[in-house]
Design a protein around this motif. Sequence first.
Motif, PDB file in Angstrom:
ATOM      1  N   PHE A  77     -17.144  24.992   7.933  1.00  0.00           N
ATOM      2  CA  PHE A  77     -17.119  25.798   9.156  1.00  0.00           C
ATOM      3  C   PHE A  77     -17.148  27.258   8.735  1.00  0.00           C
ATOM      4  CE2 PHE A  77     -14.659  28.067  12.462  1.00  0.00           C
ATOM      5  CZ  PHE A  77     -15.433  27.768  13.569  1.00  0.00           C
ATOM      6  N   GLU A  78     -18.256  27.917   9.001  1.00  0.00           N
ATOM      7  CA  GLU A  78     -18.413  29.289   8.537  1.00  0.00           C
ATOM      8  C   GLU A  78     -18.675  30.227   9.707  1.00  0.00           C
ATOM      9  OE1 GLU A  78     -20.823  30.005   5.139  1.00  0.00           O
ATOM     10  OE2 GLU A  78     -20.467  28.022   4.291  1.00  0.00           O
ATOM     11  N   ILE A  79     -17.882  31.295   9.768  1.00  0.00           N
ATOM     12  CA  ILE A  79     -18.055  32.353  10.759  1.00  0.00           C
ATOM     13  C   ILE A  79     -17.776  33.687  10.070  1.00  0.00           C
ATOM     14  CG2 ILE A  79     -17.505  30.922  12.769  1.00  0.00           C
ATOM     15  CD1 ILE A  79     -14.665  31.968  12.653  1.00  0.00           C
ATOM     16  N   PRO A  80     -18.223  34.804  10.639  1.00  0.00           N
ATOM     17  CA  PRO A  80     -18.077  36.101   9.964  1.00  0.00           C
ATOM     18  C   PRO A  80     -16.699  36.740  10.140  1.00  0.00           C
ATOM     19  CG  PRO A  80     -19.322  36.379  11.980  1.00  0.00           C
ATOM     20  CD  PRO A  80     -19.105  34.899  11.827  1.00  0.00           C
ATOM     21  N   ILE A  81     -15.655  35.960   9.938  1.00  0.00           N
ATOM     22  CA  ILE A  81     -14.278  36.468   9.974  1.00  0.00           C
ATOM     23  C   ILE A  81     -13.667  36.148   8.616  1.00  0.00           C
ATOM     24  CG2 ILE A  81     -11.984  36.174  10.986  1.00  0.00           C
ATOM     25  CD1 ILE A  81     -13.422  35.451  13.634  1.00  0.00           C
ATOM     26  N   PRO A  82     -13.247  37.158   7.854  1.00  0.00           N
ATOM     27  CA  PRO A  82     -12.759  36.885   6.489  1.00  0.00           C
ATOM     28  C   PRO A  82     -11.417  36.172   6.489  1.00  0.00           C
ATOM     29  CG  PRO A  82     -12.392  39.189   7.058  1.00  0.00           C
ATOM     30  CD  PRO A  82     -13.182  38.587   8.188  1.00  0.00           C
ATOM     31  N   ASN A  83     -11.277  35.205   5.610  1.00  0.00           N
ATOM     32  CA  ASN A  83      -9.994  34.522   5.452  1.00  0.00           C
ATOM     33  C   ASN A  83      -9.610  34.460   3.987  1.00  0.00           C
ATOM     34  OD1 ASN A  83     -12.110  32.302   5.272  1.00  0.00           O
ATOM     35  ND2 ASN A  83     -10.285  31.154   4.701  1.00  0.00           N
ATOM     36  N   VAL A  84      -8.299  34.401   3.743  1.00  0.00           N
ATOM     37  CA  VAL A  84      -7.800  34.417   2.372  1.00  0.00           C
ATOM     38  C   VAL A  84      -6.451  33.704   2.350  1.00  0.00           C
ATOM     39  CG1 VAL A  84      -6.441  36.580   2.408  1.00  0.00           C
ATOM     40  CG2 VAL A  84      -7.743  35.964   0.349  1.00  0.00           C
ATOM     41  N   TRP A  85      -5.851  33.611   1.165  1.00  0.00           N
ATOM     42  CA  TRP A  85      -4.595  32.905   0.978  1.00  0.00           C
ATOM     43  C   TRP A  85      -3.488  33.504   1.851  1.00  0.00           C
ATOM     44  CZ3 TRP A  85      -6.868  36.023  -2.763  1.00  0.00           C
ATOM     45  CH2 TRP A  85      -7.835  35.386  -3.543  1.00  0.00           C
ATOM     46  N   TRP A  86      -2.651  32.628   2.335  1.00  0.00           N
ATOM     47  CA  TRP A  86      -1.473  32.992   3.130  1.00  0.00           C
ATOM     48  C   TRP A  86      -0.352  32.091   2.657  1.00  0.00           C
ATOM     49  CZ3 TRP A  86       1.732  30.819   7.001  1.00  0.00           C
ATOM     50  CH2 TRP A  86       2.318  31.698   7.921  1.00  0.00           C
ATOM     51  N   ARG A  87       0.862  32.486   2.756  1.00  0.00           N
ATOM     52  CA  ARG A  87       1.982  31.775   2.148  1.00  0.00           C
ATOM     53  C   ARG A  87       1.899  30.252   2.325  1.00  0.00           C
ATOM     54  NH1 ARG A  87       8.220  33.755   2.978  1.00  0.00           N
ATOM     55  NH2 ARG A  87       9.128  32.719   1.167  1.00  0.00           N
ATOM     56  N   SER A  88       1.824  29.559   1.214  1.00  0.00           N
ATOM     57  CA  SER A  88       1.628  28.111   1.058  1.00  0.00           C
ATOM     58  C   SER A  88       0.200  27.674   1.344  1.00  0.00           C
ATOM     59  CB  SER A  88       2.622  27.281   1.874  1.00  0.00           C
ATOM     60  OG  SER A  88       2.324  27.250   3.247  1.00  0.00           O
ATOM     61  N   VAL A  89      -0.688  28.641   1.591  1.00  0.00           N
ATOM     62  CA  VAL A  89      -2.134  28.442   1.716  1.00  0.00           C
ATOM     63  C   VAL A  89      -2.426  27.324   2.724  1.00  0.00           C
ATOM     64  CG1 VAL A  89      -4.282  28.498   0.385  1.00  0.00           C
ATOM     65  CG2 VAL A  89      -2.158  29.114  -0.727  1.00  0.00           C
ATOM     66  N   TYR A  90      -3.233  26.337   2.368  1.00  0.00           N
ATOM     67  CA  TYR A  90      -3.632  25.322   3.338  1.00  0.00           C
ATOM     68  C   TYR A  90      -2.505  24.343   3.678  1.00  0.00           C
ATOM     69  CZ  TYR A  90      -8.425  26.959   3.194  1.00  0.00           C
ATOM     70  OH  TYR A  90      -9.544  27.742   3.309  1.00  0.00           O
ATOM     71  N   ALA A  91      -1.497  24.259   2.828  1.00  0.00           N
ATOM     72  CA  ALA A  91      -0.362  23.395   3.170  1.00  0.00           C
ATOM     73  C   ALA A  91       0.321  23.876   4.439  1.00  0.00           C
ATOM     74  CB  ALA A  91       0.640  23.360   2.016  1.00  0.00           C
TER      75      ALA A  91
END
Length: 718
Positions: A507-521
Amino acid sequence: MSTSNISRRHFLRAAGLTGTALFVGLYFPSNGEEAKLATASAAETSDIELNAWVHIDTNGKVTIFSHRAEMGQGAFQSVPQIVAEELEVNLKDITIRFAQGDREKYGNQVTGGSSTIRGSYKNLLKLGASAREMLIMAAATKWQVSVADCYAESGHVIHRPSGKKFHYGELVEAASKLEAPKDIVLKKRSDYKLIGKPLSRQDSPLKTNGTAVFGLDKKLPGMLYAVVERNPRLRGKLVSFDASAALKVAGVKKVFKVQTGVFQTFRDGVAVVADSTWAAIQGRKALKIEWDDSGFEHMSTAEIYRRQNDLLKNQEGLSAKKQGDPDEILALAAQKLDVVYETPYQSHSAMEPLNCVAHYQEDKIEIWGPIQAPEWVQDYICGQFKLPKEKVVVNMTFLGGGFGRKAFMDYPHEACLISKEINAPVQVVWTREDDMTQGPYRAGISYRCQGALTNGQLSALKFKMAGQNIGHWMGAPKDQPNRSTTEGFLAPYYESIKNVSFSDIPFEIPIPNVWWRSVYASTNGFAYESLINEMAHLAKKDPLEFRRDYLKDERSRKLIDKMEELSGWKEKKNGEGFGLAITECFATTVGQVVKVSRKADGKIKIDKVWAVVDCGWYVNPDIIHAQVEGSVLMAYAAATIHQITFKDGLVEQKNFYNYLMPRISDMPKVEVHVMENDENAGGVGEPGLPPFTPALTEAIFDLTGKRIRKLPFDMDNV
């Protein structure tokens, strides 16, 4: 690995550590073997890069170089606590300094994935023990006695039969000429004096008396200040700008275009440089800018989740893990669930806004700032400016929170670009509005979760996720699934549930995403553990007992037993709702029980949270308690208080007036229990976050009968 000779004298002078000293460190063999020990004297005559760890001077003062950042997670306490244990010194006699970014010397320096202790504690123990043994050998030689008759204690070597003793400073010259011992016997945990104890943090006095240096505190002679007006949509381009009014603001020196790297693209912006941050901000307000935002989608929140739900209905996605045939079981099962969970976008909103100081000097760049990943920054800047590694120096300061955002490279890159343009050192500061509207963010993700019961037993689980993949932003092949698709799900389930699958729908859209505390968990945990809770009710079983049926390994069994014991799970009263969840990430399992009830006005309140942490070997229980408590509050806020939303491609939240923060009154009572065992160390900075939300929503269901599958939700209107 390419290595070069290190001069002991040059290193100590550069580090401000002059004179005779014992200096013990690690080096990484070029053949890929594990890190090995060496002294600076040995390094001086060998073709190795010595990792700067432990230095003891003639006064007995111990200095440790920390290769990881301190952003509140406790490295400034845990690292010296480990070394002091085996070195046999008092913590008050240890000074800890930040090491510079250098992968060749320090290996992985990324402060993320809750990896600082679990990735280095064994080496730290060996370093302390090696230095201690060298000092004992030096003392024994001076006394001409057996090493076996000598022992170390409180920074001294003592001769047991006679009581004679040397303080470490008297021995460092002789010890520095010895080879580091090859075979070290470490203490048993039962013999620890410091490790495992709730000792006060070494950085607390610095942070309360004002001597701790954060990024915003860093000042250089002749330094200027800058802010940047960035395109509010990542892929938008700068058409033109009028700086005439900005240049009339007192203190403004220069205005120009910058293009800052953001993953595989660049963000256009206009930098305003002044003699103070305030003047730069006022100058930015006076800019007149025309942007071109054509050629890409301007997404809104409702459309994002509509698309994700369509993908979950119509695509199978990329297989991340599969065992057995869950599709066949689901097709035949009479008892099954097929539900969708939605999680929101989140800002990192660290209390210290993004900032960075950079000084570009022809063939050299030096950087100072709150940086989680110094060697990543060094690599990126070297690539962008075509400089060798030794010409890019990255210095870490304290971080006022990071949560993954400060492991990114955009803000140091921006500072370097501006310093080069103005030919002077510069401090670039992001305002809260910059941080909140520019991202990158924790991605909002939707999950389709299916489960089947056969003869009352959990026979199949099928999970599909649709959300942005950080790996794709970083250049990973698009035909590979998100490698974190299974993150948060407990491995012992695979032993008892034979039909399980996980898939990731790109799923790709032009909104940047990055690590956040505990990431995908942080999002996976809500979906996966919520389904386990729902399957327990479908099977008409207590959720805790249901987990006992499928988590049969000893560590899980003991953790569940402790959760039941602490919370009084079987003693629930009328008017109380209990919920639980258990997740695993970064080699640590955390189980949480949440108890809720209704206030006099009918609104739901959280009475208490019980958290049981199995992180294996650990250093300081107070730090674990603090990290779990902070994780609970962060999870609570992300589940019930705030989210990032988009309208026409623009972020709607600007500051804390509409991206609300939790208040002191929102903090529930949290009781933390740390399991005791001899397993390898796991992380503690992040694993306490994922289980809270599914435990909370289950508790609300237990009290009200209402299922919550979409976040965030309003606690006052459940």
